[in-house]
Design a protein around this motif. Structure first.
Motif, PDB file in Angstrom:
ATOM      1  N   PRO A  26      29.741 -44.644  14.385  1.00 47.32           N
ATOM      2  CA  PRO A  26      28.693 -43.780  14.929  1.00 47.32           C
ATOM      3  C   PRO A  26      29.182 -42.346  15.142  1.00 47.32           C
ATOM      4  O   PRO A  26      30.325 -42.119  15.527  1.00 47.32           O
ATOM      5  CB  PRO A  26      28.337 -44.436  16.256  1.00 47.32           C
ATOM      6  N   ILE A  27      28.291 -41.419  14.882  1.00 46.68           N
ATOM      7  CA  ILE A  27      28.515 -40.011  15.200  1.00 46.68           C
ATOM      8  C   ILE A  27      27.651 -39.733  16.420  1.00 46.68           C
ATOM      9  O   ILE A  27      26.432 -39.889  16.370  1.00 46.68           O
ATOM     10  CB  ILE A  27      28.092 -39.096  14.031  1.00 46.68           C
ATOM     11  N   GLN A  28      28.274 -39.360  17.529  1.00 43.29           N
ATOM     12  CA  GLN A  28      27.518 -39.128  18.758  1.00 43.29           C
ATOM     13  C   GLN A  28      27.091 -37.672  18.844  1.00 43.29           C
ATOM     14  O   GLN A  28      27.898 -36.771  18.657  1.00 43.29           O
ATOM     15  CB  GLN A  28      28.343 -39.509  19.989  1.00 43.29           C
ATOM     16  N   ARG A  29      25.809 -37.481  19.157  1.00 39.77           N
ATOM     17  CA  ARG A  29      25.249 -36.134  19.326  1.00 39.77           C
ATOM     18  C   ARG A  29      24.680 -36.037  20.737  1.00 39.77           C
ATOM     19  O   ARG A  29      23.717 -36.722  21.072  1.00 39.77           O
ATOM     20  CB  ARG A  29      24.162 -35.867  18.289  1.00 39.77           C
ATOM     21  N   GLU A  30      25.305 -35.180  21.560  1.00 39.84           N
ATOM     22  CA  GLU A  30      24.860 -34.985  22.938  1.00 39.84           C
ATOM     23  C   GLU A  30      23.588 -34.148  22.956  1.00 39.84           C
ATOM     24  O   GLU A  30      23.386 -33.289  22.109  1.00 39.84           O
ATOM     25  CB  GLU A  30      25.941 -34.249  23.735  1.00 39.84           C
ATOM     26  N   ASN A  31      22.746 -34.386  23.954  1.00 36.04           N
ATOM     27  CA  ASN A  31      21.534 -33.592  24.137  1.00 36.04           C
ATOM     28  C   ASN A  31      21.735 -32.688  25.340  1.00 36.04           C
ATOM     29  O   ASN A  31      21.758 -33.143  26.474  1.00 36.04           O
ATOM     30  CB  ASN A  31      20.329 -34.507  24.356  1.00 36.04           C
ATOM     31  N   TYR A  39      21.876 -38.857  24.659  1.00 37.05           N
ATOM     32  CA  TYR A  39      22.590 -38.654  23.400  1.00 37.05           C
ATOM     33  C   TYR A  39      22.018 -39.576  22.335  1.00 37.05           C
ATOM     34  O   TYR A  39      21.234 -40.474  22.620  1.00 37.05           O
ATOM     35  CB  TYR A  39      24.103 -38.880  23.561  1.00 37.05           C
ATOM     36  N   GLU A  40      22.423 -39.312  21.100  1.00 35.20           N
ATOM     37  CA  GLU A  40      22.025 -40.128  19.953  1.00 35.20           C
ATOM     38  C   GLU A  40      23.277 -40.575  19.226  1.00 35.20           C
ATOM     39  O   GLU A  40      24.284 -39.863  19.222  1.00 35.20           O
ATOM     40  CB  GLU A  40      21.164 -39.318  18.977  1.00 35.20           C
ATOM     41  N   TRP A  41      23.198 -41.736  18.623  1.00 33.88           N
ATOM     42  CA  TRP A  41      24.252 -42.211  17.743  1.00 33.88           C
ATOM     43  C   TRP A  41      23.679 -42.303  16.347  1.00 33.88           C
ATOM     44  O   TRP A  41      22.692 -43.003  16.116  1.00 33.88           O
ATOM     45  CB  TRP A  41      24.744 -43.596  18.148  1.00 33.88           C
ATOM     46  N   LEU A  42      24.311 -41.605  15.425  1.00 34.65           N
ATOM     47  CA  LEU A  42      23.898 -41.659  14.026  1.00 34.65           C
ATOM     48  C   LEU A  42      24.883 -42.525  13.257  1.00 34.65           C
ATOM     49  O   LEU A  42      26.082 -42.244  13.242  1.00 34.65           O
ATOM     50  CB  LEU A  42      23.861 -40.254  13.416  1.00 34.65           C
ATOM     51  N   PHE A  43      24.378 -43.599  12.650  1.00 35.92           N
ATOM     52  CA  PHE A  43      25.160 -44.448  11.758  1.00 35.92           C
ATOM     53  C   PHE A  43      24.753 -44.030  10.349  1.00 35.92           C
ATOM     54  O   PHE A  43      23.792 -44.564   9.781  1.00 35.92           O
ATOM     55  CB  PHE A  43      24.863 -45.927  12.015  1.00 35.92           C
ATOM     56  N   LYS A  44      25.449 -43.041   9.824  1.00 39.34           N
ATOM     57  CA  LYS A  44      25.006 -42.339   8.620  1.00 39.34           C
ATOM     58  C   LYS A  44      24.866 -43.241   7.391  1.00 39.34           C
ATOM     59  O   LYS A  44      23.835 -43.217   6.728  1.00 39.34           O
ATOM     60  CB  LYS A  44      25.959 -41.187   8.317  1.00 39.34           C
ATOM     61  N   GLU A  45      25.893 -44.027   7.073  1.00 44.26           N
ATOM     62  CA  GLU A  45      25.815 -44.858   5.873  1.00 44.26           C
ATOM     63  C   GLU A  45      24.752 -45.943   5.990  1.00 44.26           C
ATOM     64  O   GLU A  45      24.213 -46.405   4.997  1.00 44.26           O
ATOM     65  CB  GLU A  45      27.169 -45.510   5.542  1.00 44.26           C
ATOM     66  N   ASP A  46      24.447 -46.352   7.211  1.00 51.79           N
ATOM     67  CA  ASP A  46      23.434 -47.378   7.436  1.00 51.79           C
ATOM     68  C   ASP A  46      22.036 -46.784   7.552  1.00 51.79           C
ATOM     69  O   ASP A  46      21.045 -47.506   7.466  1.00 51.79           O
ATOM     70  CB  ASP A  46      23.749 -48.170   8.703  1.00 51.79           C
ATOM     71  N   PRO A  66      17.085 -40.268   2.078  1.00 48.43           N
ATOM     72  CA  PRO A  66      17.382 -40.299   0.647  1.00 48.43           C
ATOM     73  C   PRO A  66      18.591 -41.178   0.339  1.00 48.43           C
ATOM     74  O   PRO A  66      19.489 -41.277   1.144  1.00 48.43           O
ATOM     75  CB  PRO A  66      17.706 -38.849   0.334  1.00 48.43           C
ATOM     76  N   THR A  67      18.564 -41.802  -0.773  1.00 50.82           N
ATOM     77  CA  THR A  67      19.739 -42.523  -1.248  1.00 50.82           C
ATOM     78  C   THR A  67      20.535 -41.529  -2.086  1.00 50.82           C
ATOM     79  O   THR A  67      19.953 -40.601  -2.624  1.00 50.82           O
ATOM     80  CB  THR A  67      19.332 -43.729  -2.117  1.00 50.82           C
ATOM     81  N   PRO A  68      21.811 -41.656  -2.239  1.00 50.12           N
ATOM     82  CA  PRO A  68      22.675 -42.724  -1.744  1.00 50.12           C
ATOM     83  C   PRO A  68      23.200 -42.496  -0.332  1.00 50.12           C
ATOM     84  O   PRO A  68      23.975 -43.292   0.146  1.00 50.12           O
ATOM     85  CB  PRO A  68      23.817 -42.714  -2.746  1.00 50.12           C
ATOM     86  N   ILE A  69      22.809 -41.385   0.323  1.00 46.37           N
ATOM     87  CA  ILE A  69      23.320 -41.171   1.679  1.00 46.37           C
ATOM     88  C   ILE A  69      22.959 -42.366   2.555  1.00 46.37           C
ATOM     89  O   ILE A  69      23.773 -42.899   3.273  1.00 46.37           O
ATOM     90  CB  ILE A  69      22.741 -39.872   2.288  1.00 46.37           C
ATOM     91  N   CYS A  70      21.713 -42.805   2.491  1.00 46.00           N
ATOM     92  CA  CYS A  70      21.270 -43.984   3.216  1.00 46.00           C
ATOM     93  C   CYS A  70      20.626 -44.940   2.222  1.00 46.00           C
ATOM     94  O   CYS A  70      19.692 -44.561   1.533  1.00 46.00           O
ATOM     95  CB  CYS A  70      20.245 -43.616   4.277  1.00 46.00           C
ATOM     96  N   GLN A  71      21.127 -46.139   2.151  1.00 46.51           N
ATOM     97  CA  GLN A  71      20.518 -47.128   1.266  1.00 46.51           C
ATOM     98  C   GLN A  71      19.170 -47.541   1.852  1.00 46.51           C
ATOM     99  O   GLN A  71      19.022 -47.603   3.067  1.00 46.51           O
ATOM    100  CB  GLN A  71      21.430 -48.354   1.141  1.00 46.51           C
ATOM    101  N   PRO A  72      18.181 -47.830   1.013  1.00 41.47           N
ATOM    102  CA  PRO A  72      16.885 -48.260   1.555  1.00 41.47           C
ATOM    103  C   PRO A  72      17.077 -49.500   2.425  1.00 41.47           C
ATOM    104  O   PRO A  72      17.825 -50.392   2.074  1.00 41.47           O
ATOM    105  CB  PRO A  72      16.062 -48.587   0.307  1.00 41.47           C
TER     106      PRO A  72
END
Length: 134
Positions: A26-31, A39-46, A66-72
């Motif tokens: 996860p990439i954590q992004r504070e608000n 905060y948010e957690w981004l699981f980029k490949e997922d 968009p793929t391939p950054i995120c698989q459908p």
């Protein structure tokens, strides 16, 4: 699966096990702007964005493209939305109101029903993301 995670504490065993099952870290992004969430957690490949307020999961957004950054995403999201392929599908198969985004230079056409929001690319009509909230 996602509906089970909504409203749970991030230290809950079920939530921890789900996070461990994901491919990406996860990439954590504070608000620091508003009090809507901490905060948010981004699981980029997922292609998953988890929003947290007071250690409780309040929103889950799944990016279908968009793929391939995120698989459908192929598993059940909510109301069978995993099987939506275009904007026409959501109008025909589900009780979503008309497009909520009336901006002339919009990037997404946004539909909302109950606690679920779905966005489609304004140019291609392909689904971009689905989000469920508490």
């Amino acid at each position: 699966m996602f509906q089970k995670l909504l409203g749970k504490n991030i230290s809950n065993d079920e939530v921890v096990q789900y996070f461990k099952s994901l491919k990406s870290e996860p990439i954590q992004r504070e608000n620091n702007v508003s009090n809507l969430y901490d905060y948010e957690w981004l699981f980029k490949e997922d292609g998953i964005l988890i929003t947290v307020l007071n250690s409780i999961i309040i929103s889950i957004k799944v990016y279908f493209s968009p793929t391939p950054i995120c698989q459908p995403f192929r598993d059940e999201f909510v109301w069978g939305l995993s099987y939506i392929s275009s904007e026409n599908d959501i109008k025909k198969q589900f009780d979503f109101p008309e497009n909520l985004n009336r901006e002339p230079m919009r990037a997404d056409n946004i539909y909302q029903h109950k606690n679920c929001t779905v966005a489609f690319d304004a140019m291609t009509g392909e689904i971009n993301y689905g989000e469920i909230r508490l």
